[in-house]
Enzyme design. Sequence first.
Site, mmCIF file in Angstrom:
data_model
loop_
_atom_site.group_PDB
_atom_site.id
_atom_site.type_symbol
_atom_site.label_atom_id
_atom_site.label_comp_id
_atom_site.label_asym_id
_atom_site.label_seq_id
_atom_site.Cartn_x
_atom_site.Cartn_y
_atom_site.Cartn_z
ATOM 1 N N ASP A 81 -9.991 -2.637 -2.844
ATOM 2 C CA ASP A 81 -9.487 -1.357 -3.141
ATOM 3 C C ASP A 81 -10.778 -0.648 -3.310
ATOM 4 O OD1 ASP A 81 -6.918 -2.235 -2.706
ATOM 5 O OD2 ASP A 81 -6.390 -1.085 -4.313
ATOM 6 N N CYS A 122 -7.673 -10.165 -3.955
ATOM 7 C CA CYS A 122 -7.416 -8.768 -4.099
ATOM 8 C C CYS A 122 -6.083 -8.257 -3.903
ATOM 9 C CB CYS A 122 -8.618 -7.940 -3.729
ATOM 10 S SG CYS A 122 -8.648 -6.491 -4.195
ATOM 11 N N ASP A 123 -5.936 -7.099 -4.148
ATOM 12 C CA ASP A 123 -4.531 -6.465 -4.321
ATOM 13 C C ASP A 123 -3.505 -6.713 -3.357
ATOM 14 O OD1 ASP A 123 -5.686 -5.380 -6.563
ATOM 15 O OD2 ASP A 123 -5.115 -3.378 -6.102
ATOM 16 N N LYS A 124 -4.138 -6.594 -1.841
ATOM 17 C CA LYS A 124 -3.120 -6.679 -0.862
ATOM 18 C C LYS A 124 -2.916 -8.009 -0.266
ATOM 19 C CE LYS A 124 -2.759 -2.113 -1.111
ATOM 20 N NZ LYS A 124 -3.523 -2.355 -2.601
ATOM 21 N N CYS A 194 -9.999 -7.563 -10.288
ATOM 22 C CA CYS A 194 -9.953 -6.611 -11.567
ATOM 23 C C CYS A 194 -9.411 -7.180 -12.794
ATOM 24 C CB CYS A 194 -9.380 -5.324 -11.160
ATOM 25 S SG CYS A 194 -10.306 -4.472 -9.796
ATOM 26 N N SER A 470 -3.491 3.858 -7.997
ATOM 27 C CA SER A 470 -4.267 2.576 -8.296
ATOM 28 C C SER A 470 -2.922 1.872 -9.167
ATOM 29 C CB SER A 470 -5.325 2.981 -8.837
ATOM 30 O OG SER A 470 -5.793 1.451 -9.415
#
Length: 556
Positions: A81, A122-124, A194, A470
């Site tokens: 992101d 990470c996020d995805k 994060c 976000s």
Amino acid sequence: MRPLRSNFEPGTTRWAMRRAQWTALGLTPEDMEKPKIAIVNTSSDLASCFAHLDEIVGPLKQAIREAGGVGFEIRTAAPSDAITSAGAAGQYILPSRDLIAADIEVAAEGALLDGMICLSSCDKTTPAHLMAAARLNIPTIIVACGYQPSGVYRGEHVDFEDVFLYAGHVATGKMTVEELAEMSACAITGPGVCAGMGTANSMHITAEVLGMALPGSTPVLARSEKMWRTVKEAGRRIVELVAEDVRPRDILTPGAFRNAVTAVLAISGSVNTLKHLQAVAVEAGCDVDVYALFEELAPQVPLLAGVKPNGPRRIDEFEAAGGALALMHRLAPMLDLDRPTVSGRTVREIVSSVTPPESDVIRPLDDPLARHPGIVVIRGSLAPDGAVVKRTVADEAPRRFRGPAKVFRSREEGIAAIRNGEVEPGQVLVLTGLGLRGSPGMGLTSAFVFALDGAGLGPEVAVVTDGQMSGLVNKGLVVAEVSPEGAVGGPLGLVRDGDMISIDVDARTIDLEVDEDELARRRAAMPETPAPPGCGWLSVYARTVRPLTEGATLGG
């Protein structure tokens, strides 16, 4: 060992081609008969989220070999992101999830491998890995590869979410470029995702609660001893899963999704978990409405943890308090305890073996941090198919708001209006045309919200958008992911400046106060949104993506 789908009849063309290729890679005739495991490495040099994944592959291959299998590294797209959002106003972020799932399908299904270990970062990546596991339905373990260590800025703890937030303050002059550069230089001190309860850590924890990650593996500090123990255990366990023929669809049941939604609500996890969990359910062929589960369970599940940005605690404190295992132990009376997991044990067996450490970071059910829901699905004439509101532990944002609309067609248009003093207290700021097809890809609107915060307007206005927020930072009253989106005829696309909009978070309603005859006239005059031409990924995505109620999965 049961018959393996990766073993072909001797003397056939497929058998001969495979032996020729793999002999050149150093495999022995004995290796050819062993369980063949895909090591899904979503790696990239573009972001610190993925910087350590390559070093995990070697030890994982060794663990698989010691357990009697053979590991094959396969690579996929690796969106961050923080980095990948630079192009096309962030429109590549959500579509990358489905691209990763397709990458995995091509490699693992094309080669007829027997199982997978997915290195999730990470996020995805975690939802994509879960989607691929559900689609292919071969034994799979999700390994969360950890959160990044944070730093110190002028004597105070600082992490990536602070950088994300204060960038909006630069846009409005409350922070200098030099100050932001200094903060950015010390916020991240190592690899990993994060360090907050954003989408990455929320989905790591969710994978464990679903039963697709090993017990006690989330959240975890990247490169820590705990992470390396999980890697070794996953390498051993995946070979057993192949032998036992335990498949993702055995685990991804309605009860598992109910458990996951309960856990997300208890930690006020990322709003992105709704569409990701729905997408996994769709891929698993599981008849469950995740949005309805959030609506049903939100009034029942108290907030047990307040990790930044939802509260003052850090993700490392949540891990030290027992992480997902402790959370499930606290939530046991609300969980379906008979659900199986990749460990071979049921949720009941797992939580009964846990004694959480004494800590106030993860609270008991009878002494929660708060009783209001951290994620609220709201509906009304402006969002017939739903929209999402995120609430923090302190819940300082207004819960009721009524005001005239001011409409923007892009994030940049809205930020320019803030800079020019065109945004006034009391307005409902509408960002439309940012949904799945309108962007295409669902545009990120967080920069607009942070600019409002930097201008001191956060508590004075409300934001309504069909774009996404976000999962890391949320400020003020923001109603996101309005469905149906404006570009496909949703009411949000019919809003005009001055229209009155009313929002009531407690009543879970959002309404456009315009009579039906007027809306019908506007709808008749609204031009049809054409399918974007070309062969680019965003064009393909826009032509094939399904609504949020179906997880924004692909299928036309």
